[in-house]
Scaffold this motif. Structure first.
Motif, PDB file in Angstrom:
ATOM      1  N   ALA A 208     -23.799 -43.802 -29.767  1.00 28.71           N
ATOM      2  CA  ALA A 208     -24.314 -42.595 -30.421  1.00 28.71           C
ATOM      3  C   ALA A 208     -23.905 -41.336 -29.661  1.00 28.71           C
ATOM      4  CB  ALA A 208     -25.833 -42.664 -30.540  1.00 28.71           C
ATOM      5  N   SER A 209     -23.990 -41.391 -28.325  1.00 28.37           N
ATOM      6  CA  SER A 209     -23.616 -40.201 -27.549  1.00 28.37           C
ATOM      7  C   SER A 209     -22.108 -39.945 -27.658  1.00 28.37           C
ATOM      8  CB  SER A 209     -24.040 -40.345 -26.087  1.00 28.37           C
ATOM      9  OG  SER A 209     -23.381 -41.420 -25.478  1.00 28.37           O
ATOM     10  N   TYR A 210     -21.304 -41.037 -27.724  1.00 28.76           N
ATOM     11  CA  TYR A 210     -19.847 -40.861 -27.898  1.00 28.76           C
ATOM     12  C   TYR A 210     -19.534 -40.273 -29.271  1.00 28.76           C
ATOM     13  CZ  TYR A 210     -14.934 -41.986 -28.557  1.00 28.76           C
ATOM     14  OH  TYR A 210     -13.594 -41.886 -28.832  1.00 28.76           O
ATOM     15  N   ILE A 211     -20.210 -40.773 -30.318  1.00 27.14           N
ATOM     16  CA  ILE A 211     -19.991 -40.270 -31.682  1.00 27.14           C
ATOM     17  C   ILE A 211     -20.343 -38.783 -31.773  1.00 27.14           C
ATOM     18  CG2 ILE A 211     -20.983 -40.383 -34.032  1.00 27.14           C
ATOM     19  CD1 ILE A 211     -20.756 -43.406 -33.894  1.00 27.14           C
ATOM     20  N   ARG A 212     -21.447 -38.385 -31.113  1.00 27.00           N
ATOM     21  CA  ARG A 212     -21.824 -36.967 -31.111  1.00 27.00           C
ATOM     22  C   ARG A 212     -20.746 -36.103 -30.464  1.00 27.00           C
ATOM     23  NH1 ARG A 212     -27.061 -38.775 -29.705  1.00 27.00           N
ATOM     24  NH2 ARG A 212     -28.363 -38.869 -31.557  1.00 27.00           N
ATOM     25  N   GLU A 213     -20.163 -36.609 -29.369  1.00 25.23           N
ATOM     26  CA  GLU A 213     -19.067 -35.885 -28.684  1.00 25.23           C
ATOM     27  C   GLU A 213     -17.883 -35.703 -29.622  1.00 25.23           C
ATOM     28  OE1 GLU A 213     -17.904 -37.718 -24.967  1.00 25.23           O
ATOM     29  OE2 GLU A 213     -19.994 -37.834 -24.327  1.00 25.23           O
ATOM     30  N   ILE A 214     -17.524 -36.772 -30.340  1.00 27.22           N
ATOM     31  CA  ILE A 214     -16.383 -36.726 -31.267  1.00 27.22           C
ATOM     32  C   ILE A 214     -16.639 -35.698 -32.374  1.00 27.22           C
ATOM     33  CG2 ILE A 214     -15.151 -38.065 -33.064  1.00 27.22           C
ATOM     34  CD1 ILE A 214     -14.191 -38.799 -30.322  1.00 27.22           C
ATOM     35  N   LEU A 215     -17.852 -35.709 -32.949  1.00 24.08           N
ATOM     36  CA  LEU A 215     -18.196 -34.782 -34.030  1.00 24.08           C
ATOM     37  C   LEU A 215     -18.205 -33.333 -33.526  1.00 24.08           C
ATOM     38  CD1 LEU A 215     -21.044 -36.810 -35.785  1.00 24.08           C
ATOM     39  CD2 LEU A 215     -18.757 -36.402 -36.682  1.00 24.08           C
ATOM     40  N   LEU A 216     -18.716 -33.137 -32.306  1.00 25.36           N
ATOM     41  CA  LEU A 216     -18.758 -31.788 -31.716  1.00 25.36           C
ATOM     42  C   LEU A 216     -17.346 -31.269 -31.471  1.00 25.36           C
ATOM     43  CD1 LEU A 216     -21.005 -29.825 -30.791  1.00 25.36           C
ATOM     44  CD2 LEU A 216     -20.719 -30.735 -28.489  1.00 25.36           C
ATOM     45  N   GLU A 217     -16.488 -32.152 -30.938  1.00 27.79           N
ATOM     46  CA  GLU A 217     -15.088 -31.773 -30.673  1.00 27.79           C
ATOM     47  C   GLU A 217     -14.368 -31.434 -31.974  1.00 27.79           C
ATOM     48  OE1 GLU A 217     -11.975 -30.695 -28.588  1.00 27.79           O
ATOM     49  OE2 GLU A 217     -13.810 -31.403 -27.603  1.00 27.79           O
ATOM     50  N   ASN A 218     -14.637 -32.231 -33.023  1.00 25.19           N
ATOM     51  CA  ASN A 218     -14.020 -31.992 -34.333  1.00 25.19           C
ATOM     52  C   ASN A 218     -14.470 -30.655 -34.923  1.00 25.19           C
ATOM     53  OD1 ASN A 218     -12.408 -33.121 -36.608  1.00 25.19           O
ATOM     54  ND2 ASN A 218     -14.343 -32.917 -37.689  1.00 25.19           N
ATOM     55  N   THR A 219     -15.758 -30.328 -34.762  1.00 28.15           N
ATOM     56  CA  THR A 219     -16.302 -29.062 -35.258  1.00 28.15           C
ATOM     57  C   THR A 219     -15.657 -27.883 -34.530  1.00 28.15           C
ATOM     58  OG1 THR A 219     -18.400 -30.192 -35.639  1.00 28.15           O
ATOM     59  CG2 THR A 219     -18.454 -27.799 -35.709  1.00 28.15           C
TER      60      THR A 219
END
Length: 241
Positions: free
Chosen positions: A221-232
């Motif tokens: 979950a913490s990795y997925i949040r990082e990916i979504l934040l980076e994409n944003t």
């Protein structure tokens, strides 16, 4: 067969409580509303989301919420054996249902009545933990499509071999026939949305194995949040915000 060496290492060199390397990528299918590629070690899964859109079959339309449909499949080249898998086999139907029910628990379907959301998941390379990888890929694809969710649902598996709880089983460990627990959670809400277990376990050991799988879910979950934040951040940069 010895799955954990006297030095405490598994067959692929990991520690019992160590996950495989995970990698994710958004926007892998250009035509889809949202898509993602998710890798857990050698297991690779691609997910595409279409919707919310008009319901094709009016008889299935729901007046108070969105209709969620899911289709799971495995590419013929995803495993080593060359047997052709029939499209509607029981395992695919069961996993499609598991993914749909898990996703329905996190999608705010009441905000999109009289519409349908289609989730397509395909395994490109299978090396254990495909169910969990599919759920993680579908979560990323839904987020990429901008579909409102209560929380990010993440999934991970854990097993019990050689009297040792093992996190994130690969294919060899998964095929050993030992107990295997797959967990899906909503990490912020601290709720379990999926719990499946093959074979039996004493209660105290089951609690340890489930706790291990839950920790794996939280790490994903913490990795997925990082990916979504980076994409944003990348989207903002492209738009000049």
């Amino acid at each position: 067969m010895e799955f954990v060496s006297p030095e405490g290492l598994r067959l692929d060199g990991r520690r019992p409580m160590e996950m495989r390397q995970i990698r994710a990528e958004l926007g892998s299918v250009a035509k889809a509303d949202g898509s993602a590629l998710f890798e857990m070690g050698n297991t690779k899964v691609i997910a595409a989301v279409y919707g919310p859109r008009e319901v094709h079959n009016r008889s299935q339309q729901l007046s108070d919420q969105a209709l969620v449909r899911c289709q799971y499949s495995m590419a013929n080249f995803s495993t080593g054996d060359r047997m052709r898998k029939p499209k509607g086999d029981r395992r695919s139907t069961e996993i499609s249902l598991v993914i749909r029910q898990t996703m329905e628990a996190c999608i705010l379907t009441h905000l999109m009545p009289r519409s349908q959301i289609d989730i397509f998941v395909q395994v490109l390379q299978a090396d254990g933990g495909t169910r969990s990888a599919c759920i993680n890929a579908a979560t990323l694809a839904l987020a990429d499509a901008g579909i409102p969710m209560r929380d990010l649902v993440t999934s991970c598996s854990a097993g019990y071999l050689n009297s040792t709880p093992l996190l994130d089983l690969n294919y060899v460990e998964d095929s050993a026939g030992g107990p295997d627990v797959t967990v899906g959670i909503l990490p912020k809400l601290d709720k379990v949305t999926l719990l499946q277990m093959d074979s039996k376990l004493p209660l105290d050991i089951f609690e340890n194995v489930m706790q291990l799988a839950t920790e794996g879910c939280k790490a994903i979950a913490s990795y997925i949040r990082e990916i979504l934040l980076e994409n944003t951040k990348q989207l903002e940069y492209r738009r000049g915000v």
